[in-house]
Design a protein around this motif. Structure first.
Motif, PDB file in Angstrom:
ATOM      1  N   ILE A  63       0.849  -1.192   0.000  1.00  0.00           N
ATOM      2  CA  ILE A  63       0.000   0.000   0.000  1.00  0.00           C
ATOM      3  C   ILE A  63       0.888   1.247   0.000  1.00  0.00           C
ATOM      4  O   ILE A  63       2.045   1.200   0.393  1.00  0.00           O
ATOM      5  CB  ILE A  63      -0.944   0.022   1.227  1.00  0.00           C
ATOM      6  CG1 ILE A  63      -0.130  -0.108   2.524  1.00  0.00           C
ATOM      7  CG2 ILE A  63      -1.956  -1.114   1.128  1.00  0.00           C
ATOM      8  CD1 ILE A  63      -0.958   0.033   3.791  1.00  0.00           C
ATOM      9  N   SER A  64       0.298   2.354  -0.438  1.00  0.00           N
ATOM     10  CA  SER A  64       1.058   3.606  -0.514  1.00  0.00           C
ATOM     11  C   SER A  64       1.032   4.346   0.821  1.00  0.00           C
ATOM     12  O   SER A  64       0.018   4.364   1.520  1.00  0.00           O
ATOM     13  CB  SER A  64       0.467   4.503  -1.594  1.00  0.00           C
ATOM     14  OG  SER A  64       0.975   5.818  -1.445  1.00  0.00           O
ATOM     15  N   THR A  65       2.163   4.990   1.142  1.00  0.00           N
ATOM     16  CA  THR A  65       2.240   5.793   2.369  1.00  0.00           C
ATOM     17  C   THR A  65       1.310   7.001   2.341  1.00  0.00           C
ATOM     18  O   THR A  65       1.138   7.676   3.358  1.00  0.00           O
ATOM     19  CB  THR A  65       3.663   6.319   2.586  1.00  0.00           C
ATOM     20  OG1 THR A  65       4.099   6.941   1.366  1.00  0.00           O
ATOM     21  CG2 THR A  65       4.625   5.206   2.950  1.00  0.00           C
ATOM     22  N   LEU A 117       9.007   5.485   7.338  1.00  0.00           N
ATOM     23  CA  LEU A 117       8.976   5.435   8.804  1.00  0.00           C
ATOM     24  C   LEU A 117       7.857   6.332   9.335  1.00  0.00           C
ATOM     25  O   LEU A 117       7.109   5.958  10.237  1.00  0.00           O
ATOM     26  CB  LEU A 117      10.322   5.881   9.380  1.00  0.00           C
ATOM     27  CG  LEU A 117      10.383   5.933  10.902  1.00  0.00           C
ATOM     28  CD1 LEU A 117      10.232   4.539  11.506  1.00  0.00           C
ATOM     29  CD2 LEU A 117      11.687   6.572  11.372  1.00  0.00           C
ATOM     30  N   LEU A 118       7.746   7.508   8.726  1.00  0.00           N
ATOM     31  CA  LEU A 118       6.703   8.459   9.125  1.00  0.00           C
ATOM     32  C   LEU A 118       5.314   7.812   9.080  1.00  0.00           C
ATOM     33  O   LEU A 118       4.474   8.025   9.961  1.00  0.00           O
ATOM     34  CB  LEU A 118       6.759   9.659   8.174  1.00  0.00           C
ATOM     35  CG  LEU A 118       6.105  10.948   8.626  1.00  0.00           C
ATOM     36  CD1 LEU A 118       6.828  11.518   9.835  1.00  0.00           C
ATOM     37  CD2 LEU A 118       6.125  11.972   7.484  1.00  0.00           C
ATOM     38  N   PHE A 119       5.091   7.012   8.055  1.00  0.00           N
ATOM     39  CA  PHE A 119       3.807   6.321   7.874  1.00  0.00           C
ATOM     40  C   PHE A 119       3.485   5.469   9.115  1.00  0.00           C
ATOM     41  O   PHE A 119       2.362   5.498   9.628  1.00  0.00           O
ATOM     42  CB  PHE A 119       3.912   5.449   6.623  1.00  0.00           C
ATOM     43  CG  PHE A 119       2.637   4.758   6.217  1.00  0.00           C
ATOM     44  CD1 PHE A 119       1.476   5.460   5.944  1.00  0.00           C
ATOM     45  CD2 PHE A 119       2.614   3.365   6.075  1.00  0.00           C
ATOM     46  CE1 PHE A 119       0.315   4.804   5.542  1.00  0.00           C
ATOM     47  CE2 PHE A 119       1.462   2.707   5.673  1.00  0.00           C
ATOM     48  CZ  PHE A 119       0.316   3.424   5.407  1.00  0.00           C
ATOM     49  N   GLY A 132      -2.514   7.276   5.927  1.00  0.00           N
ATOM     50  CA  GLY A 132      -2.015   7.807   4.655  1.00  0.00           C
ATOM     51  C   GLY A 132      -2.392   9.265   4.421  1.00  0.00           C
ATOM     52  O   GLY A 132      -1.594  10.045   3.904  1.00  0.00           O
ATOM     53  N   ALA A 133      -3.608   9.631   4.824  1.00  0.00           N
ATOM     54  CA  ALA A 133      -4.049  11.011   4.611  1.00  0.00           C
ATOM     55  C   ALA A 133      -3.186  11.970   5.429  1.00  0.00           C
ATOM     56  O   ALA A 133      -2.800  13.047   4.958  1.00  0.00           O
ATOM     57  CB  ALA A 133      -5.527  11.155   4.986  1.00  0.00           C
ATOM     58  N   ALA A 134      -2.864  11.574   6.658  1.00  0.00           N
ATOM     59  CA  ALA A 134      -2.021  12.425   7.504  1.00  0.00           C
ATOM     60  C   ALA A 134      -0.632  12.581   6.891  1.00  0.00           C
ATOM     61  O   ALA A 134      -0.085  13.690   6.847  1.00  0.00           O
ATOM     62  CB  ALA A 134      -1.916  11.830   8.908  1.00  0.00           C
ATOM     63  N   VAL A 141       7.298  19.364  11.399  1.00  0.00           N
ATOM     64  CA  VAL A 141       7.455  19.200  12.842  1.00  0.00           C
ATOM     65  C   VAL A 141       6.591  18.019  13.261  1.00  0.00           C
ATOM     66  O   VAL A 141       5.381  18.030  13.073  1.00  0.00           O
ATOM     67  CB  VAL A 141       7.031  20.478  13.605  1.00  0.00           C
ATOM     68  CG1 VAL A 141       7.270  20.299  15.097  1.00  0.00           C
ATOM     69  CG2 VAL A 141       7.791  21.692  13.083  1.00  0.00           C
ATOM     70  N   VAL A 142       7.233  16.990  13.790  1.00  0.00           N
ATOM     71  CA  VAL A 142       6.514  15.774  14.175  1.00  0.00           C
ATOM     72  C   VAL A 142       6.040  15.900  15.618  1.00  0.00           C
ATOM     73  O   VAL A 142       6.765  16.407  16.486  1.00  0.00           O
ATOM     74  CB  VAL A 142       7.427  14.548  13.970  1.00  0.00           C
ATOM     75  CG1 VAL A 142       6.811  13.285  14.549  1.00  0.00           C
ATOM     76  CG2 VAL A 142       7.723  14.365  12.484  1.00  0.00           C
ATOM     77  N   GLU A 143       4.801  15.455  15.871  1.00  0.00           N
ATOM     78  CA  GLU A 143       4.219  15.579  17.224  1.00  0.00           C
ATOM     79  C   GLU A 143       5.095  14.854  18.253  1.00  0.00           C
ATOM     80  O   GLU A 143       5.659  13.807  17.947  1.00  0.00           O
ATOM     81  CB  GLU A 143       2.806  14.978  17.239  1.00  0.00           C
ATOM     82  CG  GLU A 143       1.829  15.779  16.404  1.00  0.00           C
ATOM     83  CD  GLU A 143       0.582  14.974  16.036  1.00  0.00           C
ATOM     84  OE1 GLU A 143       0.305  13.969  16.728  1.00  0.00           O
ATOM     85  OE2 GLU A 143      -0.078  15.350  15.067  1.00  0.00           O
ATOM     86  N   PRO A 144       5.168  15.407  19.485  1.00  0.00           N
ATOM     87  CA  PRO A 144       6.113  14.890  20.486  1.00  0.00           C
ATOM     88  C   PRO A 144       6.007  13.382  20.743  1.00  0.00           C
ATOM     89  O   PRO A 144       7.026  12.700  20.821  1.00  0.00           O
ATOM     90  CB  PRO A 144       5.747  15.678  21.752  1.00  0.00           C
ATOM     91  CG  PRO A 144       5.107  16.925  21.252  1.00  0.00           C
ATOM     92  CD  PRO A 144       4.452  16.593  19.947  1.00  0.00           C
TER      93      PRO A 144
END
Ligand SMILES: *Cc1c(COP(=O)(O)O)cnc(C)c1O
Length: 468
Positions: free
Chosen positions: A4-6, A319-321, A328-330, A345-348
């Motif tokens: 599946i796609s990220t 990795l972010l996925f 995926g939407a996020a 900026v990634v949430e804490p």
């Protein structure tokens, strides 16, 4: 296995589909729909396997439904036969629980051979089955070009055109590409810099007619098959050092995050990985992220470890996925904003989750030279500047000294003789494959930095175009 796609908006594909597609149609990257789980009993049963047999076991669930197991095993065996060490990825004890995994015994003396040698064979196999030819076009500033050419040469179903900036790749790197005498290999020296080369490739892919007439394709580092092939040596090293009954950590010099992400895949599939430690040079977007939860684009500066001189680590999106719960939407929203603003900026809590497994450290050129010097003084071994950064990062960020640490040696020191000499006063001896390049004639077209000129050249030489 389905992929599946990220970014959540592309059709799911099987392994063959993701191999040929590269990027997903929603601009995301393909990842497995679910992780296979190799339990401890299964892994214990792998301990005595040779490298190709282990490779077939590790990769089997990922290609299930797309490739015939016996044909795939034969491709893996052929790939491994191209490496000039019986262990394929030998381990050397550096003392203090640190082990160097030498990933430079392939045809072009860098770790990219593990992935590309297999991917070249996979492409040929799948395309022959479909009766289809493709034209691979790429731009290189060094290592990737030679590994891709070595993997694609003489393959029946494809041609490869590799652009490099004229006069701006090292002598060794140029010769590794231009001395390849194969009817389907075309080197193009562009009168411009590496960014110009990349822009030319992008422009060719954006030309719909050229793209469909020649069936343009790429073998870049986001291709899932490349990541998968690299996962094998994480299991190989882990099993040699006591997994699955003991934990193991890895230190990886990192640019596009492809190599270290393969270690993450191994962990997801059941290898007890304690830490994945990334090293970067002054182009430290990743290590700054690990320090601050902020991913921020800056301009690329040249360094002694050029294969890590990268602005954005493209495989990080995978990795972010997972950090975002496979939403995926996020991920699509984050990546679009990142493209626009150059900042993410990634949430804490999600950043913290990454820090459970990942750590990182950066080293400038002076520090890199000092590590090459120290390792030589302590062990008598010469290491390349990329490898030095991995070792240094591992030593700096290791949290449990009772866990063995595997530092990945990503290139042979003879590929970067100037840095090694500067550090130690010694010129690394050339392996026979490199020494043999000196007298060979070079084959390379010289073209202006002009899309029409380069497109015309590709069109008039690609066999896929003749058939179309
Ligand atoms: C490509 C390369 C790297 C970086 O690997 P990534 O998968 O892009 O992180 C490190 N060292 C060497 C020698 C390389 O060729």
């Amino acid at each position: 296995m389905r992929y599946i796609s990220t970014r959540g908006a592309a059709p799911a594909l099987d392994f063959e589909g993701v191999l040929l597609a590269g990027l997903a149609s929603d601009s995301g990257l393909y990842v497995p729909e679910s992780w296979p789980a190799f339990d401890a009993a299964v892994q214990r049963g792998w301990r005595d396997l040779d490298y190709p047999s282990l490779g077939a076991r590790v990769m089997a669930p990922f290609v299930a439904g797309a490739l015939d197991p016996d044909e795939f095993a034969a491709m893996i065996a052929e790939t491994c036969a191209r490496f000039d060490h019986p262990d394929v990825a030998p381990l050397v004890d550096l003392g203090d629980g640190v082990h160097l995994m030498e990933l430079f015994h392939g045809p072009t003396l860098a770790f990219k051979d593990y992935a590309l040698q297999l991917v070249g064979r996979l492409f040929d196999h799948v395309l022959a089955k479909r009766g289809q030819r493709i034209t691979i076009v790429g731009a290189t500033s060094g290592d990737t070009g030679s590994a891709a050419i070595a993997a694609c040469r003489d393959r029946a179903m494809l041609d490869i055109f590799m652009l490099h900036p004229k006069g701006r790749v090292s002598d060794v790197q140029r010769r590794q590409m231009t001395t390849v005498d194969a009817p389907n290999v075309y080197n193009i020296a562009v009168d411009g810099n590496f960014d110009d080369c990349q822009d030319l490739v992008k422009a060719m892919f954006a030309d719909e007619r050229l793209r469909s007439d020649l069936r343009l394709s790429a073998v870049n580092s986001i291709n899932w098959a490349r990541v998968l092939a690299q996962t094998v040596y994480y299991f190989w090293a882990g099993l040699k050092l006591g997994a699955p009954d003991n934990r193991v950590s890895f230190a990886v010099p990192t640019g596009n995050f492809g190599n270290v992400y393969a270690g993450y895949v191994a962990k997801q599939a059941g290898l007890p990985v304690d830490q994945l430690i990334v090293g970067s040079n002054r182009n430290d977007i990743l290590t700054r992220f690990l320090d601050s939860a902020r991913m921020e684009i800056r301009s690329v500066e040249p360094s002694l470890s050029p294969s890590m001189d990268i602005q954005v680590s493209s495989n990080f999106e995978r990795l972010l996925f997972d950090l975002y719960g496979r939403d995926g939407a996020a991920v699509a929203k984050i990546m679009q904003d990142f493209r626009k603003t150059g900042l993410m900026v990634v949430e804490p809590d999600r950043w913290q989750a990454a820090l459970d497994l990942f750590a990182g450290a950066r080293f400038d050129d002076e520090e890199t030279l000092a590590v090459i010097r120290e390792v030589h003084a302590a062990t008598g071994m010469l290491i390349d500047p990329h490898t030095a950064i991995g070792i240094a990062a591992g030593r700096a960020r290791r949290r449990d000294r009772s866990v063995p640490l595997v530092a990945l040696a990503t290139a042979h020191p003879a590929k970067f003789p100037d840095a090694v000499e500067k550090a130690t006063g010694l010129v690394p001896p050339q392996p026979p494959a490199l020494a043999a390049l000196a007298g060979k004639p070079e084959k390379c077209a010289e073209l202006p930095n002009d899309v029409a000129a380069v497109s015309d050249y590709v069109r008039s030489h690609a066999a896929a175009g003749v058939a179309a």
